[in-house]
Design a protein around this motif. Sequence first.
Motif, mmCIF file in Angstrom:
data_model
loop_
_atom_site.group_PDB
_atom_site.id
_atom_site.type_symbol
_atom_site.label_atom_id
_atom_site.label_comp_id
_atom_site.label_asym_id
_atom_site.label_seq_id
_atom_site.Cartn_x
_atom_site.Cartn_y
_atom_site.Cartn_z
ATOM 1 N N LEU A 188 0.835 -1.312 -0.017
ATOM 2 C CA LEU A 188 0.144 -0.012 -0.076
ATOM 3 C C LEU A 188 0.875 1.316 -0.085
ATOM 4 C CD1 LEU A 188 -2.881 -1.156 2.436
ATOM 5 C CD2 LEU A 188 -2.853 -0.932 0.100
ATOM 6 N N ILE A 189 1.898 1.174 0.558
ATOM 7 C CA ILE A 189 2.808 2.502 0.577
ATOM 8 C C ILE A 189 3.391 2.606 -0.781
ATOM 9 C CG2 ILE A 189 5.365 2.952 1.314
ATOM 10 C CD1 ILE A 189 4.475 2.294 4.122
ATOM 11 N N ALA A 195 4.073 5.142 -8.492
ATOM 12 C CA ALA A 195 3.270 5.178 -9.663
ATOM 13 C C ALA A 195 3.096 7.064 -9.797
ATOM 14 C CB ALA A 195 1.982 4.941 -10.260
ATOM 15 N N LEU A 196 2.766 7.677 -8.895
ATOM 16 C CA LEU A 196 2.478 9.095 -8.989
ATOM 17 C C LEU A 196 3.839 9.760 -8.843
ATOM 18 C CD1 LEU A 196 -0.343 9.563 -6.275
ATOM 19 C CD2 LEU A 196 -0.221 10.243 -8.440
ATOM 20 N N SER A 197 4.828 9.422 -8.256
ATOM 21 C CA SER A 197 6.271 9.868 -8.532
ATOM 22 C C SER A 197 6.901 9.772 -9.886
ATOM 23 C CB SER A 197 7.386 9.069 -7.708
ATOM 24 O OG SER A 197 8.653 9.493 -7.603
ATOM 25 N N GLY A 198 6.726 8.408 -10.468
ATOM 26 C CA GLY A 198 7.005 8.170 -11.740
ATOM 27 C C GLY A 198 6.254 8.823 -12.867
ATOM 28 N N ILE A 199 5.065 9.251 -12.621
ATOM 29 C CA ILE A 199 4.290 10.084 -13.799
ATOM 30 C C ILE A 199 4.819 11.481 -13.751
ATOM 31 C CG2 ILE A 199 1.990 11.114 -14.256
ATOM 32 C CD1 ILE A 199 0.863 8.062 -13.434
ATOM 33 N N THR A 200 4.730 12.016 -12.181
ATOM 34 C CA THR A 200 5.059 13.390 -11.984
ATOM 35 C C THR A 200 6.475 13.631 -12.361
ATOM 36 O OG1 THR A 200 5.356 13.155 -9.858
ATOM 37 C CG2 THR A 200 3.197 13.836 -10.741
ATOM 38 N N ARG A 201 7.391 12.777 -12.180
ATOM 39 C CA ARG A 201 8.791 12.792 -12.059
ATOM 40 C C ARG A 201 9.281 13.537 -10.834
ATOM 41 N NH1 ARG A 201 10.356 14.318 -18.278
ATOM 42 N NH2 ARG A 201 8.954 13.339 -19.546
ATOM 43 N N LEU A 202 8.513 13.524 -9.713
ATOM 44 C CA LEU A 202 8.867 14.286 -8.595
ATOM 45 C C LEU A 202 9.545 13.315 -7.551
ATOM 46 C CD1 LEU A 202 5.707 16.688 -8.209
ATOM 47 C CD2 LEU A 202 7.978 17.427 -8.820
ATOM 48 N N PRO A 203 10.620 13.734 -6.817
ATOM 49 C CA PRO A 203 11.181 13.063 -5.759
ATOM 50 C C PRO A 203 10.204 13.462 -4.796
ATOM 51 C CG PRO A 203 12.544 15.055 -6.167
ATOM 52 C CD PRO A 203 11.577 14.896 -7.209
ATOM 53 N N TYR A 204 10.367 12.746 -3.359
ATOM 54 C CA TYR A 204 9.460 13.125 -2.362
ATOM 55 C C TYR A 204 9.355 14.507 -1.871
ATOM 56 C CZ TYR A 204 8.817 8.035 -1.088
ATOM 57 O OH TYR A 204 8.280 6.714 -1.091
ATOM 58 N N ILE A 213 -1.953 15.458 -5.550
ATOM 59 C CA ILE A 213 -1.090 14.213 -5.519
ATOM 60 C C ILE A 213 -1.662 13.448 -4.172
ATOM 61 C CG2 ILE A 213 1.017 12.986 -5.411
ATOM 62 C CD1 ILE A 213 2.125 15.226 -7.254
ATOM 63 N N ARG A 214 -1.482 13.940 -2.986
ATOM 64 C CA ARG A 214 -1.976 13.333 -1.905
ATOM 65 C C ARG A 214 -3.312 12.950 -1.870
ATOM 66 N NH1 ARG A 214 -3.193 17.552 2.308
ATOM 67 N NH2 ARG A 214 -5.016 17.700 0.809
ATOM 68 N N ASP A 215 -4.268 13.580 -2.548
ATOM 69 C CA ASP A 215 -5.655 13.244 -2.637
ATOM 70 C C ASP A 215 -5.487 11.824 -3.316
ATOM 71 O OD1 ASP A 215 -6.225 15.286 -1.087
ATOM 72 O OD2 ASP A 215 -6.963 16.742 -2.490
ATOM 73 N N CYS A 216 -4.938 12.016 -4.656
ATOM 74 C CA CYS A 216 -5.022 10.859 -5.440
ATOM 75 C C CYS A 216 -4.293 9.544 -4.864
ATOM 76 C CB CYS A 216 -4.462 11.188 -6.777
ATOM 77 S SG CYS A 216 -4.367 9.832 -8.104
ATOM 78 N N ALA A 217 -3.228 9.787 -4.052
ATOM 79 C CA ALA A 217 -2.736 8.670 -3.541
ATOM 80 C C ALA A 217 -3.879 8.172 -2.305
ATOM 81 C CB ALA A 217 -1.579 9.114 -2.650
ATOM 82 N N PHE A 218 -4.525 8.901 -1.795
ATOM 83 C CA PHE A 218 -5.390 8.427 -0.790
ATOM 84 C C PHE A 218 -6.324 7.471 -1.357
ATOM 85 C CE2 PHE A 218 -5.243 11.476 3.112
ATOM 86 C CZ PHE A 218 -3.838 11.492 3.157
ATOM 87 N N GLU A 219 -6.984 7.828 -2.726
ATOM 88 C CA GLU A 219 -7.714 7.252 -3.305
ATOM 89 C C GLU A 219 -7.507 5.736 -3.742
ATOM 90 O OE1 GLU A 219 -11.099 7.706 -3.554
ATOM 91 O OE2 GLU A 219 -10.785 9.477 -2.560
ATOM 92 N N GLU A 241 -3.802 8.174 5.438
ATOM 93 C CA GLU A 241 -3.070 9.249 5.846
ATOM 94 C C GLU A 241 -1.849 8.716 6.641
ATOM 95 O OE1 GLU A 241 -2.857 13.902 7.476
ATOM 96 O OE2 GLU A 241 -4.296 12.442 8.078
ATOM 97 N N GLU A 242 -2.162 7.862 7.531
ATOM 98 C CA GLU A 242 -0.906 7.121 8.081
ATOM 99 C C GLU A 242 -0.039 6.423 7.116
ATOM 100 O OE1 GLU A 242 -0.463 3.804 11.568
ATOM 101 O OE2 GLU A 242 -2.101 4.908 11.318
ATOM 102 N N ILE A 243 -0.592 6.058 6.086
ATOM 103 C CA ILE A 243 0.202 5.094 4.864
ATOM 104 C C ILE A 243 1.058 6.049 4.314
ATOM 105 C CG2 ILE A 243 0.078 3.650 3.089
ATOM 106 C CD1 ILE A 243 -2.566 2.306 4.541
ATOM 107 N N TRP A 244 0.258 7.169 3.834
ATOM 108 C CA TRP A 244 0.994 8.196 2.982
ATOM 109 C C TRP A 244 2.333 8.958 3.882
ATOM 110 C CZ3 TRP A 244 1.677 10.470 -1.414
ATOM 111 C CH2 TRP A 244 1.846 11.720 -1.666
ATOM 112 N N LEU A 245 1.946 9.047 4.918
ATOM 113 C CA LEU A 245 2.935 9.660 5.878
ATOM 114 C C LEU A 245 4.392 8.966 6.023
ATOM 115 C CD1 LEU A 245 0.869 11.976 8.329
ATOM 116 C CD2 LEU A 245 2.093 12.648 6.241
ATOM 117 N N LYS A 246 3.868 7.334 6.275
ATOM 118 C CA LYS A 246 4.893 6.586 6.560
ATOM 119 C C LYS A 246 5.658 6.197 5.462
ATOM 120 C CE LYS A 246 5.321 1.910 8.630
ATOM 121 N NZ LYS A 246 4.634 0.703 9.365
#
Length: 313
Positions: A188-189, A195-204, A213-219, A241-246
Amino acid sequence: MKICILGAGALGSAIGGTLAEAGSEVYLINRREEYVNNINTKGLVLRNGTTDRTVKVQARTDCTGIGPVDLIIVLVKSFHTKEAIANAGELIGDQTIIMSLQNGLGNEEALAEVVGKEHLLGGKTYVGGVMLSPGHVLAGTKNKYTYIGELDGVISDRVTRVADVFSKAGLSTVVSHNIIGVIWDKLLINVATGALSGITRLPYGGLYNVPEIRDCAFEAILEGIAVAKANGVVLVTEDPEEIWLKAAEGLPAEFKTSILQSLEKGSITEIDDINGTIVRWGEKYNISTPVNRLLVAGIKGIEYRIKNYGEKA
């Protein structure tokens, strides 16, 4: 302990180098000759924060001449798992432990088909790594836990022994009686950020500054949770949110997910074994997974562009 890292990219180098520094006899297997030559002549350079240190460790392009080892840590891309372990036969003795720390689901099943389930431990790690140059690795090990366990949940002597070696090296390690649940937690992490990092080319550092991006990740995470629960998996948390932050906990702003790293090298990714797993299991249980399906499509499109137009991410 005599340890072989099968598929020593950035993460394998971070883990293997840390274990070698603590006294284990470690072999890093990587097919790139430049990587192997740099490590064998100059040492493996690990960066923590802004500090570099050099670690003496052995690197090889294949397993020839190493002989049986106590522990094989499998870190090849999931689609190479069977081939890699089949070519590692000389490493495997009667008591050799084989442990996957790979992304996605199904790696243990693939290994068992080749070597038998009796050799296997399950594992997941939150340690991170970025290859700055061949043999120079940004290692995210501080406060990042590794979880290992027998697939049947028994707390055995061998899993305790491996955990002790890791922990004494500074790799905080927990023995779990629910390693299958832990594997899903890590999935889940990866679903949240890869994928969102790969599509946007963004590091953390950038990824976590865009609310959309956060909202999409939650979904995407919530779809994964629904699929896991339908499969009877007991998760550590069901809070997106816990998974996203972890996912980013303890990692530097310049950290890049494995999917982004693969795309930047012009390689195919493990998207089928990450977000693609959620899609496939959703189909099995008749659970809709539109966000993960879209993320898979996005990465597949980038892979197609790289293959057919010669572009990198």
